[in-house]
Design an enzyme around this catalytic site. Structure first.
Site, short mmCIF file in Angstrom:
data_model
loop_
_atom_site.label_atom_id
_atom_site.label_comp_id
_atom_site.label_asym_id
_atom_site.label_seq_id
_atom_site.Cartn_x
_atom_site.Cartn_y
_atom_site.Cartn_z
N HIS A 1 4.01 -11.95 4.88
CA HIS A 1 4.85 -11.46 5.97
C HIS A 1 5.54 -10.16 5.56
CE1 HIS A 1 4.51 -15.73 7.11
NE2 HIS A 1 4.74 -15.33 8.35
N ASP B 1 -4.32 -14.39 11.20
CA ASP B 1 -2.89 -14.61 11.17
C ASP B 1 -2.25 -13.45 11.94
OD1 ASP B 1 -0.44 -15.75 10.59
OD2 ASP B 1 -0.81 -15.94 8.44
#
Length: 522
Positions: free
Chosen positions: A196, A268
């Site tokens: 992230h 993702d």
């Protein structure tokens, strides 16, 4: 569902490879079909939407169900409605929905039937809302204790255990009618970097990848998993330049051609910094589709989503993204929809109120509690009637105290600041000086928190308490089981693998002798 590829315009075909999320100015707007949500379906013609925590008010299941139904009515082609409801630390839906213990807790039970039954229960609750796709299970092998983002989301460090538990979950989801998604291919377990926030690198050679990371994914494919999610990690043994999500060598060469997977591949979220800060989200969408992904996930920003749609259109019209590749992706999306959306039960009922789910949740939580170290004569147990202190810098301490007080009312609660200021720690040690027994609850840093616990000072606190209490100190790891590395001399050490209410209740019951903990480190 009788929609075919030939029925779709270019805009509709591009839409089918998009799975987008929405946000808005107020919590109320984010939980309804707002202007952003409407744009996803009516303007961009998305094939799926993803629900995040901001989009659901668990206390109002009827609103969630109504929002999903409204979205479906806006779309000519049935939508995938996706969510991350893994159990444990990652649950978009909280009470009254069952949060269930996480994967590492399941791994600690060594009972694949629990994984199967838990997945069935989760599927029943999600399908009753109209959710038809769960981004679960996590099939990563957590063989790096310093992994900041997987940890207890993994079933453990043993590839065979991860494969066994994960395939049981896949069967549980899909036999109940919910599309499952094995993630994060080809593996996110052996990294100390959160994708992230940056681009991680897993340096293992191909032989190591075959014996560790790929074992659970091979098993998932053999079990018929309907979808696989790619990860934004660089694997130099497979591709020296491109992370998995945009690597043709990985998504097509490895996943399709070597492993023989012909199901749906979704990325993702492309707004994660591993992609957004390197190739960029819009460009990443094009590159992912070229590499072999069938759907691109962009969960947050309307302008970014529009840019990605435009980039895909330009790539198709300019010949960079062959129309044949786009059609292949759309065909897989439609095939998955026929398989999983054609015969769904009506979104009705309230299975989250099913007492059998309550019982299963607590049974699994109890079976997961692990006694790693114990002083002689069950020294890890707390003694009723003796004064007791609970000490922690973790935010779940008040909930743990509630569970402890079901067994003993006379408890001193010492809630510390995550930074563990020296003066506060000194005052805490003084406050418990006359107490007979002490429980200290620990946790590693939590990347989603703005105030992670200072690990050095937490270890110093545990050591100071151990010096003060000796065998009458019980240390409990509230998340990953690895905290003991920093205070190896403690006499009593237990693991819960999570701090959801079911796990805290099971811990309290174990500490007061209600059952014999039988969990094993996974």
């Amino acid at each position: 569902m009788d929609i075919t590829l030939e029925d779709l315009s270019l805009s509709e075909r591009i839409g089918q490879v998009l799975c987008f999320g929405w946000q808005d100015n107020t919590p109320e707007e984010a939980r309804t079909v707002s202007a952003h949500a409407r744009a996803l379906v009516e303007e961009m013609l998305v094939g799926g939407v993803v629900l995040l925590g901001r989009n659901v008010d668990a206390a109002n299941p009827q609103q969630i169900r109504a929002t999903i139904a409204d979205l479906q009515r806006l779309s000519r082609i049935p939508l995938f409605i996706a969510i991350d409801q893994e159990g444990g630390t990652v649950n978009r839906l909280r009470a009254p929905f069952h949060e269930f213990p996480g994967n590492m807790a399941l791994g600690a039970t060594r009972n694949a039937d629990y994984a199967y039954r838990q997945a069935q229960a989760q599927a029943r609750e999600l399908l009753a809302l109209g959710v038809n796709w769960n981004f679960a299970p996590v099939m990563d092998v957590n063989n790096n204790p310093d992994n900041p983002i997987i940890g207890v989301r993994s079933y453990g460090a043993d590839p065979q255990l991860v494969a066994e538990m994960g395939t049981a979950a896949i069967r549980g989801y899909q036999q109940t009618g919910l599309l499952a998604c094995a993630k994060h291919f080809p593996g996110h377990g052996d990294t100390s970097v959160d994708s992230h926030l940056a681009l991680p690198v897993i340096p293992g050679d191909r032989r190591r990848l075959e014996s560790v990371e790929l074992v659970p994914f091979r098993a998932a494919i053999a079990a018929g998993v309907g979808a696989i999610m790619s990860t934004h990690i660089l694997f130099p043994a497979l591709d020296t330049e491109r992370p998995a999500t945009i690597s043709r060598a990985i998504l097509t060469g490895l996943l399709r051609e070597e492993l023989g997977y012909d199901g749906l591949v979704i990325t993702d979220c492309l707004e994660m910094k591993a992609i957004a800060d390197t190739v960029g989200t819009a460009r990443g969408a094009v590159e992912a589709l070229k590499a072999g992904a069938d759907m691109v996930l962009i969960a947050h920003t309307l302008e970014v989503q529009r840019s990605a749609v435009q980039a895909i259109r330009e790539a198709v019209e300019g010949g960079e993204l062959p129309e044949e590749r786009l059609n292949e992706a759309v065909s897989r999306v439609l095939s998955a929809k026929r398989r999983f959306l054609s015969a769904l039960p009506p979104a009705e009922g309230d299975p989250w109120l099913n007492p059998e789910h309550d019982a299963l949740e607590q049974e699994i939580a109890r079976a997961s509690i692990t006694v790693v170290k114990s002083a002689p004569n069950e020294g890890y147990r707390l003694r009723k009637g003796e004064t007791l202190a609970l000490v922690s810098a973790h935010h779940s301490l008040p909930k743990l105290a509630e569970e402890i007080r079901r067994h003993q009312q006379n408890v001193i609660i010492v809630q510390l600041d995550p930074a563990l200021p020296d003066e506060q720690v000194r005052e805490a040690l003084q406050e418990v000086v006359s107490v007979q027994q002490c429980l200290v609850a620990t946790s590693p840093p939590e990347p989603w928190s703005d105030a992670s616990i200072d690990q050095t000072k937490q270890a110093e606190l545990v050591k100071a308490l151990h010096q003060q209490f000796g065998e009458r100190l019980v240390a409990v790891a509230l998340r990953e089981p690895y905290d003991i590395r920093h205070f190896p001399d403690v006499d009593n050490y237990l693991c819960t693998y999570g701090y959801r209410p079911c796990s805290l209740r099971a811990l309290a019951d174990a500490l007061f002798g209600q059952f014999e903990p039988a969990g094993r480190l996974p």
